[in-house]
Scaffold this motif. Structure first.
Motif, PDB file in Angstrom:
ATOM      1  N   ALA A  74     -38.270 -62.729 -90.150  1.00  0.00           N
ATOM      2  CA  ALA A  74     -38.473 -63.827 -91.100  1.00  0.00           C
ATOM      3  C   ALA A  74     -38.775 -63.284 -92.492  1.00  0.00           C
ATOM      4  N   SER A  75     -39.720 -62.361 -92.595  1.00  0.00           N
ATOM      5  CA  SER A  75     -40.087 -61.775 -93.888  1.00  0.00           C
ATOM      6  C   SER A  75     -38.900 -61.060 -94.525  1.00  0.00           C
ATOM      7  N   GLU A  76     -38.198 -60.286 -93.732  1.00  0.00           N
ATOM      8  CA  GLU A  76     -37.060 -59.501 -94.217  1.00  0.00           C
ATOM      9  C   GLU A  76     -35.956 -60.406 -94.775  1.00  0.00           C
ATOM     10  N   VAL A  77     -35.633 -61.448 -94.046  1.00  0.00           N
ATOM     11  CA  VAL A  77     -34.556 -62.350 -94.469  1.00  0.00           C
ATOM     12  C   VAL A  77     -34.952 -63.143 -95.714  1.00  0.00           C
ATOM     13  N   ILE A  78     -36.182 -63.625 -95.764  1.00  0.00           N
ATOM     14  CA  ILE A  78     -36.628 -64.398 -96.926  1.00  0.00           C
ATOM     15  C   ILE A  78     -36.601 -63.528 -98.185  1.00  0.00           C
ATOM     16  N   LYS A  79     -36.993 -62.275 -98.066  1.00  0.00           N
ATOM     17  CA  LYS A  79     -36.916 -61.359 -99.212  1.00  0.00           C
ATOM     18  C   LYS A  79     -35.461 -61.185 -99.666  1.00  0.00           C
ATOM     19  N   LYS A  80     -34.540 -61.063 -98.708  1.00  0.00           N
ATOM     20  CA  LYS A  80     -33.124 -60.916 -99.052  1.00  0.00           C
ATOM     21  C   LYS A  80     -32.624 -62.155 -99.789  1.00  0.00           C
ATOM     22  N   LEU A  81     -33.022 -63.323 -99.318  1.00  0.00           N
ATOM     23  CA  LEU A  81     -32.589 -64.567 -99.953  1.00  0.00           C
ATOM     24  C   LEU A  81     -33.093 -64.653-101.388  1.00  0.00           C
ATOM     25  N   ARG A 182     -27.406 -75.847 -86.606  1.00  0.00           N
ATOM     26  CA  ARG A 182     -28.340 -75.206 -85.664  1.00  0.00           C
ATOM     27  C   ARG A 182     -28.305 -73.689 -85.805  1.00  0.00           C
ATOM     28  N   CYS A 183     -29.486 -73.072 -85.747  1.00  0.00           N
ATOM     29  CA  CYS A 183     -29.565 -71.607 -85.798  1.00  0.00           C
ATOM     30  C   CYS A 183     -30.529 -71.129 -84.728  1.00  0.00           C
ATOM     31  N   PHE A 184     -30.444 -69.830 -84.406  1.00  0.00           N
ATOM     32  CA  PHE A 184     -31.170 -69.298 -83.259  1.00  0.00           C
ATOM     33  C   PHE A 184     -32.023 -68.074 -83.586  1.00  0.00           C
ATOM     34  N   SER A 185     -31.977 -67.600 -84.807  1.00  0.00           N
ATOM     35  CA  SER A 185     -32.770 -66.446 -85.221  1.00  0.00           C
ATOM     36  C   SER A 185     -32.809 -66.440 -86.742  1.00  0.00           C
ATOM     37  N   TRP A 186     -33.649 -65.566 -87.313  1.00  0.00           N
ATOM     38  CA  TRP A 186     -33.730 -65.572 -88.767  1.00  0.00           C
ATOM     39  C   TRP A 186     -32.493 -64.973 -89.432  1.00  0.00           C
TER      40      TRP A 186
END
Length: 210
Positions: A74-81, A182-186
């Motif tokens: 979650a943290s990693e993806v939000i930083k990328k966004l 629908r999504c299943f992972s970050w």
């Protein structure tokens, strides 16, 4: 894009927490139960009522709010966004946070500390004032382009006005619609956001060319 992100059930795995700890609660308190369906209110999934659920959260809310970890990546993806130019708005209707008393202030501070400890970056943190977890006013006031959500009522309501990325859970399986993704992972969230961002860009480009 301005991305709205829920906490409970999106940044955390509320579904697993509730099934794990509510079954423990029932066994330890010798409460007979029968899991028949998956409902957003965990007591209903166990065939029980509000009294049992209220007692459960009286015992476990503080533990959940402080000890439950953020979902993997979650943290990693939000930083990328954020690095790619998106704005992140954390929008939560967490229990107690809409109260104007010591309990409300304590939970709001707990949420802020939890986000920091789990390295969740954001542009704005919004505590919804609405009852029954409705967030439509906050969505409109902050011009949110897409919301990442798990609550069935919010998914169904918000998808009438903006795209909603539905984080898969046992209690939202029936949420379906053209504006529900629908999504299943970050990292699946990341993929869906990229697709929606390209779609929004193409739509805006078409409007400019008219």
């Amino acid at each position: 894009m301005r991305i709205g992100i829920d906490i409970d059930g999106v940044l955390t795995d509320l579904d697993s927490f509730q099934f794990d700890f509510f079954s423990k609660f029932c066994v330890e308190n010798k409460i007979p139960y029968n899991i028949k369906t998956s409902k957003y209110d965990i007591s209903k999934s166990f065939g029980l009522g509000d009294a049992e659920e209220n007692k459960f959260w009286d015992i476990y809310l503080d533990y959940y709010a402080k000890q439950e970890r953020a979902r993997r990546f979650a943290s990693e993806v939000i930083k990328k966004l954020k690095e790619e130019g998106h704005e992140v708005y954390i929008i939560t209707a967490r229990w107690l946070t809409n109260r104007d008393d010591a309990l409300g202030e304590n939970m709001r501070n707990t949420v802020k500390k939890w986000l920091d400890e789990n390295d969740i970056v954001y542009d704005k943190l919004i505590f919804s004032k609405a009852k029954k977890e409705k967030k439509i006013d906050e969505i409109r006031e902050n011009n949110i382009d897409v919301m990442i959500e798990d609550s069935p009522s919010n998914i169904n309501e918000l998808s009438k006005i903006i795209p909603v990325v539905c984080f898969d859970a046992s209690y939202n399986k029936k949420c379906k619609g053209e504006n529900i993704h629908r999504c299943f992972s970050w990292y699946d969230v990341y993929n869906k956001i990229n697709q929606l961002s390209k779609q929004k860009y193409n739509e805006e480009e078409c409007i400019q060319n008219i």
